[in-house]
Design a protein around this motif. Structure first.
Motif, PDB file in Angstrom:
ATOM      1  N   LEU A 109      40.989 -13.303 -15.011  1.00 28.37           N
ATOM      2  CA  LEU A 109      39.859 -12.891 -14.177  1.00 28.37           C
ATOM      3  C   LEU A 109      39.745 -13.742 -12.920  1.00 28.37           C
ATOM      4  O   LEU A 109      39.445 -13.237 -11.833  1.00 28.37           O
ATOM      5  CB  LEU A 109      38.572 -12.962 -14.993  1.00 28.37           C
ATOM      6  N   GLY A 110      39.982 -15.045 -13.061  1.00 27.86           N
ATOM      7  CA  GLY A 110      39.929 -15.909 -11.889  1.00 27.86           C
ATOM      8  C   GLY A 110      40.994 -15.561 -10.869  1.00 27.86           C
ATOM      9  O   GLY A 110      40.729 -15.550  -9.657  1.00 27.86           O
ATOM     10  N   GLY A 111      42.209 -15.261 -11.323  1.00 31.61           N
ATOM     11  CA  GLY A 111      43.270 -14.886 -10.403  1.00 31.61           C
ATOM     12  C   GLY A 111      42.990 -13.574  -9.697  1.00 31.61           C
ATOM     13  O   GLY A 111      43.186 -13.449  -8.480  1.00 31.61           O
ATOM     14  N   ALA A 112      42.529 -12.580 -10.441  1.00 36.66           N
ATOM     15  CA  ALA A 112      42.199 -11.289  -9.829  1.00 36.66           C
ATOM     16  C   ALA A 112      41.047 -11.427  -8.842  1.00 36.66           C
ATOM     17  O   ALA A 112      41.052 -10.811  -7.766  1.00 36.66           O
ATOM     18  CB  ALA A 112      41.848 -10.280 -10.923  1.00 36.66           C
ATOM     19  N   ALA A 113      40.045 -12.237  -9.181  1.00 37.10           N
ATOM     20  CA  ALA A 113      38.907 -12.429  -8.288  1.00 37.10           C
ATOM     21  C   ALA A 113      39.317 -13.145  -7.006  1.00 37.10           C
ATOM     22  O   ALA A 113      38.873 -12.781  -5.902  1.00 37.10           O
ATOM     23  CB  ALA A 113      37.817 -13.225  -9.010  1.00 37.10           C
ATOM     24  N   GLY A 114      40.168 -14.169  -7.127  1.00 35.40           N
ATOM     25  CA  GLY A 114      40.591 -14.903  -5.939  1.00 35.40           C
ATOM     26  C   GLY A 114      41.343 -14.038  -4.956  1.00 35.40           C
ATOM     27  O   GLY A 114      41.068 -14.058  -3.745  1.00 35.40           O
ATOM     28  N   PRO A 165      43.080 -20.994  -3.413  1.00 28.86           N
ATOM     29  CA  PRO A 165      43.149 -22.031  -4.460  1.00 28.86           C
ATOM     30  C   PRO A 165      42.690 -21.543  -5.826  1.00 28.86           C
ATOM     31  O   PRO A 165      43.173 -22.031  -6.850  1.00 28.86           O
ATOM     32  CB  PRO A 165      42.217 -23.124  -3.922  1.00 28.86           C
ATOM     33  N   MET A 166      41.776 -20.578  -5.853  1.00 36.43           N
ATOM     34  CA  MET A 166      41.288 -20.078  -7.134  1.00 36.43           C
ATOM     35  C   MET A 166      42.402 -19.415  -7.933  1.00 36.43           C
ATOM     36  O   MET A 166      42.435 -19.495  -9.168  1.00 36.43           O
ATOM     37  CB  MET A 166      40.145 -19.085  -6.893  1.00 36.43           C
ATOM     38  N   THR A 167      43.329 -18.763  -7.258  1.00 38.91           N
ATOM     39  CA  THR A 167      44.405 -18.072  -7.971  1.00 38.91           C
ATOM     40  C   THR A 167      45.462 -19.029  -8.509  1.00 38.91           C
ATOM     41  O   THR A 167      46.195 -18.684  -9.444  1.00 38.91           O
ATOM     42  CB  THR A 167      45.108 -17.059  -7.043  1.00 38.91           C
ATOM     43  N   ALA A 178      47.167  -8.135  -9.758  1.00 41.55           N
ATOM     44  CA  ALA A 178      45.967  -7.653 -10.432  1.00 41.55           C
ATOM     45  C   ALA A 178      44.886  -7.254  -9.429  1.00 41.55           C
ATOM     46  O   ALA A 178      44.301  -6.168  -9.531  1.00 41.55           O
ATOM     47  CB  ALA A 178      45.431  -8.732 -11.371  1.00 41.55           C
ATOM     48  N   GLY A 179      44.603  -8.143  -8.464  1.00 47.55           N
ATOM     49  CA  GLY A 179      43.569  -7.830  -7.481  1.00 47.55           C
ATOM     50  C   GLY A 179      43.916  -6.614  -6.649  1.00 47.55           C
ATOM     51  O   GLY A 179      43.079  -5.718  -6.439  1.00 47.55           O
ATOM     52  N   GLY A 180      45.161  -6.562  -6.158  1.00 47.67           N
ATOM     53  CA  GLY A 180      45.574  -5.396  -5.381  1.00 47.67           C
ATOM     54  C   GLY A 180      45.563  -4.125  -6.203  1.00 47.67           C
ATOM     55  O   GLY A 180      45.150  -3.060  -5.721  1.00 47.67           O
ATOM     56  N   GLY A 181      46.021  -4.207  -7.462  1.00 44.21           N
ATOM     57  CA  GLY A 181      46.050  -3.019  -8.310  1.00 44.21           C
ATOM     58  C   GLY A 181      44.662  -2.489  -8.626  1.00 44.21           C
ATOM     59  O   GLY A 181      44.413  -1.277  -8.577  1.00 44.21           O
ATOM     60  N   ILE A 182      43.713  -3.385  -8.955  1.00 43.22           N
ATOM     61  CA  ILE A 182      42.347  -2.946  -9.268  1.00 43.22           C
ATOM     62  C   ILE A 182      41.691  -2.335  -8.044  1.00 43.22           C
ATOM     63  O   ILE A 182      41.050  -1.266  -8.126  1.00 43.22           O
ATOM     64  CB  ILE A 182      41.522  -4.132  -9.802  1.00 43.22           C
TER      65      ILE A 182
END
Length: 378
Positions: free
Chosen positions: A73-78, A195-197, A230-234
């Protein structure tokens, strides 16, 4: 007290056995030695066991699924926060909203899972009492806290703007400030998004767990690529196709980085790469590769259709989630098995001895010859 022991000459020995010194000499030789008939070995190959069967290093106390979900979740959010800032700067309002919703929701959910793993909410607050630049955990706490607050504020402003009926208690009077506030909070959250990712990868690599520590150079790239996929896909799945171009590009690029970096983690680090290929972690990593590669390929082929975007986005998100679970499980497996600690240590010792021997040979070769030395002396 001394029955069965005699002292003939030097040292103690058992009356019914060889001298203690001889037994000690044999014990120190260890390994395989030819003492049987026709040179057959009398001692089997050493097995990698530990004292009372305990692991050599203490495995982390982090729980499943709390920590893998937090990592995902942190990686997708970043990555979504970065994508939202890019879309906002280019005037793509549809993608901006979806990206900020994804970033805000993912950040809050990651904090929930982290606190659940810690057991008590105040433990997270205790990590903010002191900042220690040499500790990835301390620095990560000061990345997560402002990032989650800013992304949640940005998503909240997006909701208030999209649903004016929520603007109560005097919020209508300052609604004209919402666009400027969104740009400010969204832009600052994007600064923390990168940095979050990756900070969680640095946190894992900073431990003594063999399969996390050895690939310390590649693991941040794995997490960065996984977060981008993940972020791009969502965002691609929930954004109108005409506005989802940046999300598609981020998803495909992230999938390529993740697959390339993960291949190096599995194959470039000798025995500590085994846990990523065996047992439950191996199954998770194979499923992750299939989902990530399939999602990236489908994005290129059919990402501009509504169904194709939804399916490929789901595959990319699933691949990222499986990657985080696979990396976590592989590390825990390497911590439990003594050989992943012992074998690399022996290899490092052998490499140092070989380097020392080569250095000694080189220094001997550089010695001045006798005739030349006598000439210099004269």
């Amino acid at each position: 007290m001394t029955e069965g022991l005699v002292t003939p000459g030097a040292g103690w020995r058992r009356a019914d056995g060889p001298p203690a010194q001889a037994r000690e000499k044999k014990r120190r030789k260890g390994g395989r030695r030819g003492g049987g008939r026709d040179g057959d070995p009398t001692v089997d190959e050493a097995e990698f066991t530990s004292y009372y069967g305990r692991p050599i290093i203490k495995p982390p106390v982090w729980k499943t699924p709390d920590v893998p979900l937090y990592l995902f979740l942190g990686g997708a959010a970043g990555s979504s926060a970065v994508l939202g800032a890019i879309a906002d700067a280019s005037g793509n309002r549809a993608l901006t909203r979806v990206a900020h919703y994804t970033a805000g929701g993912g950040a809050l959910a990651s904090v929930v899972w982290l606190i659940h793993d810690l057991g008590r909410p105040e433990r997270f607050l205790h990590m903010l009492r002191v900042i220690k630049p040499t500790s990835p955990l301390s620095v990560g706490s000061y990345i997560l806290a402002p990032f989650s607050a800013l992304t949640a504020a940005t998503a909240g402003l997006q909701l208030l703007e999209a649903f004016p009926g929520l603007q109560r208690f005097g919020l209508r009077r300052i609604s004209g400030w919402f666009p400027a506030l969104e740009k400010l909070t969204g832009g600052v959250s994007a600064v923390f998004g990168g940095p979050m990712t990756t900070y969680t990868a640095v946190l894992l690599a900073n431990t003594a767990v063999p399969s996390w520590h050895a690939p310390y150079k590649e693991l941040p790239f794995v997490f960065a690529g996984s977060g981008m996929a993940a972020g791009g896909g969502i965002c691609m799945a929930f954004t109108p196709v005409a506005d989802a171009g940046p999300a598609r590009k981020m998803a495909v690029a992230g999938a390529a980085v993740e697959l390339a970096a993960m291949h190096k983690v599995e194959h470039d680090h000798g025995i500590v790469g085994e846990p990523y290929q065996l047992g439950r972690p191996g199954k998770l990593m194979k499923a992750a590769r299939a989902c990530t590669a399939g999602g990236a390929g489908l994005t290129v082929v059919a990402g501009r259709t509504r169904v194709g975007a939804a399916v490929s986005g789901a595959l990319l998100a699933a691949g990222s989630l499986l990657t985080r679970f696979g990396v976590f499980e592989a590390g825990m497996a390497s911590a439990r098995d003594p050989k992943y600690t012992v074998v690399p240590q022996r290899e490092r010792i052998a490499a140092r001895e070989a380097a020392r021997a080569a250095s000694a040979d080189g220094s001997e070769g550089n010695d001045v010859p006798t005739d030349e030395a006598s000439t210099i002396t004269r």
